[in-house]
Write a protein that holds these residues in place. Structure first.
Motif, PDB file in Angstrom:
ATOM      1  N   PHE A   9      68.172 -64.472 -41.782  1.00 34.01           N
ATOM      2  CA  PHE A   9      69.002 -65.513 -41.868  1.00 34.01           C
ATOM      3  C   PHE A   9      68.391 -66.961 -41.915  1.00 34.01           C
ATOM      4  O   PHE A   9      68.483 -67.382 -40.312  1.00 34.01           O
ATOM      5  CB  PHE A   9      70.483 -65.459 -41.194  1.00 34.01           C
ATOM      6  N   ALA A  10      68.148 -67.677 -42.616  1.00 31.21           N
ATOM      7  CA  ALA A  10      67.533 -69.062 -42.351  1.00 31.21           C
ATOM      8  C   ALA A  10      68.491 -70.117 -42.460  1.00 31.21           C
ATOM      9  O   ALA A  10      69.397 -70.092 -43.493  1.00 31.21           O
ATOM     10  CB  ALA A  10      66.415 -69.355 -43.621  1.00 31.21           C
ATOM     11  N   SER A  11      68.603 -70.966 -41.638  1.00 27.26           N
ATOM     12  CA  SER A  11      69.560 -71.888 -41.548  1.00 27.26           C
ATOM     13  C   SER A  11      69.363 -73.326 -40.769  1.00 27.26           C
ATOM     14  O   SER A  11      68.013 -73.171 -40.125  1.00 27.26           O
ATOM     15  CB  SER A  11      70.952 -71.671 -40.969  1.00 27.26           C
ATOM     16  N   ASN A  12      69.973 -74.283 -40.900  1.00 26.47           N
ATOM     17  CA  ASN A  12      69.818 -75.487 -39.959  1.00 26.47           C
ATOM     18  C   ASN A  12      70.482 -75.140 -38.756  1.00 26.47           C
ATOM     19  O   ASN A  12      70.581 -76.170 -37.842  1.00 26.47           O
ATOM     20  CB  ASN A  12      69.905 -76.847 -40.767  1.00 26.47           C
ATOM     21  N   PHE A  13      71.458 -74.330 -38.627  1.00 20.84           N
ATOM     22  CA  PHE A  13      72.279 -73.826 -37.542  1.00 20.84           C
ATOM     23  C   PHE A  13      73.409 -75.057 -37.223  1.00 20.84           C
ATOM     24  O   PHE A  13      73.607 -75.200 -36.086  1.00 20.84           O
ATOM     25  CB  PHE A  13      71.600 -73.319 -36.393  1.00 20.84           C
ATOM     26  N   PHE A  65      77.626 -58.109 -43.555  1.00 24.06           N
ATOM     27  CA  PHE A  65      76.864 -57.470 -44.435  1.00 24.06           C
ATOM     28  C   PHE A  65      75.568 -56.934 -43.360  1.00 24.06           C
ATOM     29  O   PHE A  65      75.093 -55.679 -43.556  1.00 24.06           O
ATOM     30  CB  PHE A  65      76.049 -58.290 -45.403  1.00 24.06           C
ATOM     31  N   ALA A  66      75.151 -57.610 -42.417  1.00 27.22           N
ATOM     32  CA  ALA A  66      74.170 -56.919 -41.496  1.00 27.22           C
ATOM     33  C   ALA A  66      74.728 -55.738 -40.850  1.00 27.22           C
ATOM     34  O   ALA A  66      74.099 -54.727 -40.636  1.00 27.22           O
ATOM     35  CB  ALA A  66      73.968 -58.109 -40.176  1.00 27.22           C
ATOM     36  N   LYS A  67      75.993 -55.887 -40.467  1.00 28.77           N
ATOM     37  CA  LYS A  67      76.590 -54.431 -40.054  1.00 28.77           C
ATOM     38  C   LYS A  67      76.587 -53.395 -40.920  1.00 28.77           C
ATOM     39  O   LYS A  67      76.532 -52.372 -40.573  1.00 28.77           O
ATOM     40  CB  LYS A  67      78.068 -55.076 -39.288  1.00 28.77           C
ATOM     41  N   LEU A  68      77.158 -53.833 -42.076  1.00 30.85           N
ATOM     42  CA  LEU A  68      77.309 -52.966 -42.944  1.00 30.85           C
ATOM     43  C   LEU A  68      75.964 -52.065 -43.440  1.00 30.85           C
ATOM     44  O   LEU A  68      75.873 -51.049 -43.534  1.00 30.85           O
ATOM     45  CB  LEU A  68      77.731 -53.589 -44.317  1.00 30.85           C
ATOM     46  N   PHE A  69      74.834 -52.940 -43.254  1.00 33.07           N
ATOM     47  CA  PHE A  69      73.751 -52.482 -43.594  1.00 33.07           C
ATOM     48  C   PHE A  69      72.716 -51.892 -42.434  1.00 33.07           C
ATOM     49  O   PHE A  69      71.911 -51.131 -42.314  1.00 33.07           O
ATOM     50  CB  PHE A  69      72.563 -53.456 -44.066  1.00 33.07           C
ATOM     51  N   ASN A  70      73.721 -51.977 -41.129  1.00 36.53           N
ATOM     52  CA  ASN A  70      72.993 -51.767 -39.835  1.00 36.53           C
ATOM     53  C   ASN A  70      71.738 -52.439 -39.562  1.00 36.53           C
ATOM     54  O   ASN A  70      70.707 -51.758 -39.257  1.00 36.53           O
ATOM     55  CB  ASN A  70      73.007 -50.111 -39.702  1.00 36.53           C
ATOM     56  N   ALA A  71      71.685 -53.609 -39.908  1.00 36.81           N
ATOM     57  CA  ALA A  71      70.269 -54.305 -39.888  1.00 36.81           C
ATOM     58  C   ALA A  71      70.597 -55.355 -38.841  1.00 36.81           C
ATOM     59  O   ALA A  71      71.334 -55.822 -38.152  1.00 36.81           O
ATOM     60  CB  ALA A  71      70.102 -55.109 -41.094  1.00 36.81           C
ATOM     61  N   LYS A  72      69.146 -55.694 -38.206  1.00 34.95           N
ATOM     62  CA  LYS A  72      68.900 -56.524 -37.274  1.00 34.95           C
ATOM     63  C   LYS A  72      68.591 -57.957 -37.975  1.00 34.95           C
ATOM     64  O   LYS A  72      68.101 -58.291 -39.105  1.00 34.95           O
ATOM     65  CB  LYS A  72      67.420 -56.292 -36.706  1.00 34.95           C
ATOM     66  N   ILE A  73      69.532 -58.857 -37.680  1.00 33.25           N
ATOM     67  CA  ILE A  73      69.381 -60.317 -38.414  1.00 33.25           C
ATOM     68  C   ILE A  73      68.114 -61.251 -37.452  1.00 33.25           C
ATOM     69  O   ILE A  73      68.094 -61.112 -36.230  1.00 33.25           O
ATOM     70  CB  ILE A  73      70.612 -61.191 -38.047  1.00 33.25           C
ATOM     71  N   HIS A  74      67.304 -61.762 -38.353  1.00 30.59           N
ATOM     72  CA  HIS A  74      66.217 -62.698 -37.686  1.00 30.59           C
ATOM     73  C   HIS A  74      66.765 -64.088 -37.771  1.00 30.59           C
ATOM     74  O   HIS A  74      66.603 -64.402 -39.016  1.00 30.59           O
ATOM     75  CB  HIS A  74      64.763 -62.239 -38.281  1.00 30.59           C
ATOM     76  N   LEU A  75      67.127 -64.791 -37.094  1.00 34.67           N
ATOM     77  CA  LEU A  75      67.770 -66.141 -37.290  1.00 34.67           C
ATOM     78  C   LEU A  75      66.490 -66.967 -37.319  1.00 34.67           C
ATOM     79  O   LEU A  75      65.719 -66.979 -36.455  1.00 34.67           O
ATOM     80  CB  LEU A  75      68.588 -66.413 -36.008  1.00 34.67           C
ATOM     81  N   LEU A  76      66.446 -67.833 -38.221  1.00 35.98           N
ATOM     82  CA  LEU A  76      65.171 -68.638 -38.772  1.00 35.98           C
ATOM     83  C   LEU A  76      65.706 -69.966 -39.008  1.00 35.98           C
ATOM     84  O   LEU A  76      66.319 -70.525 -39.687  1.00 35.98           O
ATOM     85  CB  LEU A  76      64.432 -68.128 -39.777  1.00 35.98           C
ATOM     86  N   ILE A  77      64.922 -70.846 -38.240  1.00 31.94           N
ATOM     87  CA  ILE A  77      64.952 -72.327 -38.459  1.00 31.94           C
ATOM     88  C   ILE A  77      63.395 -72.874 -38.682  1.00 31.94           C
ATOM     89  O   ILE A  77      62.477 -72.446 -38.144  1.00 31.94           O
ATOM     90  CB  ILE A  77      65.647 -73.243 -37.223  1.00 31.94           C
ATOM     91  N   ILE A  78      63.414 -73.591 -39.841  1.00 35.84           N
ATOM     92  CA  ILE A  78      62.049 -73.985 -40.160  1.00 35.84           C
ATOM     93  C   ILE A  78      61.620 -75.336 -39.658  1.00 35.84           C
ATOM     94  O   ILE A  78      62.517 -76.432 -40.110  1.00 35.84           O
ATOM     95  CB  ILE A  78      61.997 -73.960 -41.655  1.00 35.84           C
ATOM     96  N   ILE A  79      60.845 -75.432 -38.973  1.00 34.79           N
ATOM     97  CA  ILE A  79      60.448 -77.019 -38.630  1.00 34.79           C
ATOM     98  C   ILE A  79      59.289 -77.701 -39.440  1.00 34.79           C
ATOM     99  O   ILE A  79      58.273 -77.193 -39.854  1.00 34.79           O
ATOM    100  CB  ILE A  79      59.943 -77.184 -37.303  1.00 34.79           C
ATOM    101  N   THR A  80      59.580 -78.738 -40.120  1.00 32.87           N
ATOM    102  CA  THR A  80      58.439 -79.530 -41.074  1.00 32.87           C
ATOM    103  C   THR A  80      58.450 -80.833 -40.450  1.00 32.87           C
ATOM    104  O   THR A  80      58.958 -81.278 -39.464  1.00 32.87           O
ATOM    105  CB  THR A  80      59.156 -79.447 -42.469  1.00 32.87           C
ATOM    106  N   LEU A 122      65.426 -58.590 -46.522  1.00 30.12           N
ATOM    107  CA  LEU A 122      66.601 -59.554 -47.295  1.00 30.12           C
ATOM    108  C   LEU A 122      66.267 -60.840 -46.580  1.00 30.12           C
ATOM    109  O   LEU A 122      66.295 -61.008 -45.441  1.00 30.12           O
ATOM    110  CB  LEU A 122      67.700 -58.716 -46.880  1.00 30.12           C
ATOM    111  N   ILE A 123      66.283 -61.809 -47.602  1.00 34.77           N
ATOM    112  CA  ILE A 123      66.628 -63.096 -47.044  1.00 34.77           C
ATOM    113  C   ILE A 123      68.062 -63.588 -47.301  1.00 34.77           C
ATOM    114  O   ILE A 123      68.499 -63.417 -48.532  1.00 34.77           O
ATOM    115  CB  ILE A 123      65.639 -63.923 -47.784  1.00 34.77           C
ATOM    116  N   GLY A 124      68.569 -64.074 -45.987  1.00 29.24           N
ATOM    117  CA  GLY A 124      69.961 -64.688 -46.488  1.00 29.24           C
ATOM    118  C   GLY A 124      69.939 -65.935 -46.092  1.00 29.24           C
ATOM    119  O   GLY A 124      69.427 -66.710 -45.209  1.00 29.24           O
ATOM    120  N   MET A 125      70.765 -66.828 -47.130  1.00 30.34           N
ATOM    121  CA  MET A 125      71.034 -68.373 -46.671  1.00 30.34           C
ATOM    122  C   MET A 125      72.354 -68.885 -47.107  1.00 30.34           C
ATOM    123  O   MET A 125      73.100 -68.179 -48.133  1.00 30.34           O
ATOM    124  CB  MET A 125      69.991 -69.205 -47.741  1.00 30.34           C
TER     125      MET A 125
END
Length: 274
Positions: free
Chosen positions: A154-158, A172-187, A238-241
């Motif tokens: 899950f990519a975001s500026n949060f 949806f993560a719970k539905l898929f039983n998935a781990k969410i990888h919270l991601l912020i990109i620094i440029t 999966l990538i979520g945004m």
């Protein structure tokens, strides 16, 4: 999740999406609504809207019904409650109307992407749906014999405006039983220290009791490239945004990272409207 909408033009890409939707439907006891948009000149669309017995309307409706019958007879759809619908609208308007009518929880849509001048001027159909849909959209490009989501980026500026999108992503993560990888990109153009970025993410996720996540701060030349490179590095499923749904001149000049990813990412992309 009860109802899944799958727009189809009966292409291979659309069937890839339908196969994924079929797996989700079987796993979560959902109905699938198949939607076909009839592409006709605008003057004919207006006429058909007023006179449903026009020869053009009858011909294209019968053709679509035949294609639906062939598609719905596929083995991988056995045991699923299927519905068919035809709209004489532009695709994003037809999808919006269908979501309202069928109370859709998720749109699963195939895409082969768009590039270059074509992307800049008109974009892909998937991009148009992502830009305008209030319903979460899952974009699928490849065929998946088994569609599993164990690692969900899950990519975001949060920032606070993304809270609703994150809440939906957690569902949806719970539905898929998935781990969410919270991601912020620094440029270089949007620099933030690692300490500040981590603090922002921690404050953000406190809105939810979901704990199956990791925090990731990644540096790259652009946000789009960073999301794709990070997702590749962890072999994300999966990538979520979130998407702002910009339209018109604002979209032309500013663009949208989520819509760019829909066109360019090889992995499935799920978008959530802010």
């Amino acid at each position: 999740m009860k109802n899944i909408l799958v727009p189809t033009d009966f292409s291979a890409q659309a069937e890839n999406a339908l196969k994924v939707a079929a797996q989700l439907a079987k796993n979560h006891d959902c109905d699938i609504y198949l939607l076909h948009m009839l592409e006709l000149p605008l003057h004919k669309v207006d006429a058909i809207s007023s006179y449903n017995d026009l020869p053009e309307a009858m011909y294209f409706m019968k053709l679509a019904h035949k294609q639906f019958e062939e598609l719905m007879a596929k083995d991988y759809l056995k045991g699923i409650k299927l519905h068919e619908a035809v709209e004489f609208k532009e695709i994003f308007k037809g999808v919006f109307h269908a979501c309202e009518k069928f109370k859709t929880d998720l749109i699963v849509m195939g895409s082969h992407g768009a590039s270059g001048l074509r992307e800049m001027i008109i974009g892909s159909n998937a991009e148009k749906v992502v830009r305008t849909s209030n319903t979460p959209v899952l974009i699928v490009k490849n065929e998946y014999e088994v569609f599993e989501v164990n690692h969900f980026v899950f990519a975001s500026n949060f920032k606070k405006e993304n809270h609703v999108a994150y809440t939906n992503a957690v569902k949806f993560a719970k539905l898929f039983n998935a781990k969410i990888h919270l991601l912020i990109i620094i440029t270089a153009s949007s620099f933030m220290t690692t300490k500040d970025a981590k603090s922002r993410i921690i404050d953000f996720v406190n809105i939810s009791d979901f704990k199956n996540y990791t925090i990731n701060i990644y540096n790259d030349e652009s946000v789009e490239r960073g999301i794709m490179n990070f997702s590749q590095s962890i072999k994300a499923d999966l990538i979520g945004m979130s998407t702002h749904g910009r339209q018109g001149i604002s979209h032309f000049f500013n663009g949208s990272i989520s819509e760019d990813l829909v066109n360019r990412a090889k992995r499935p992309v799920m978008t959530f409207k802010i």
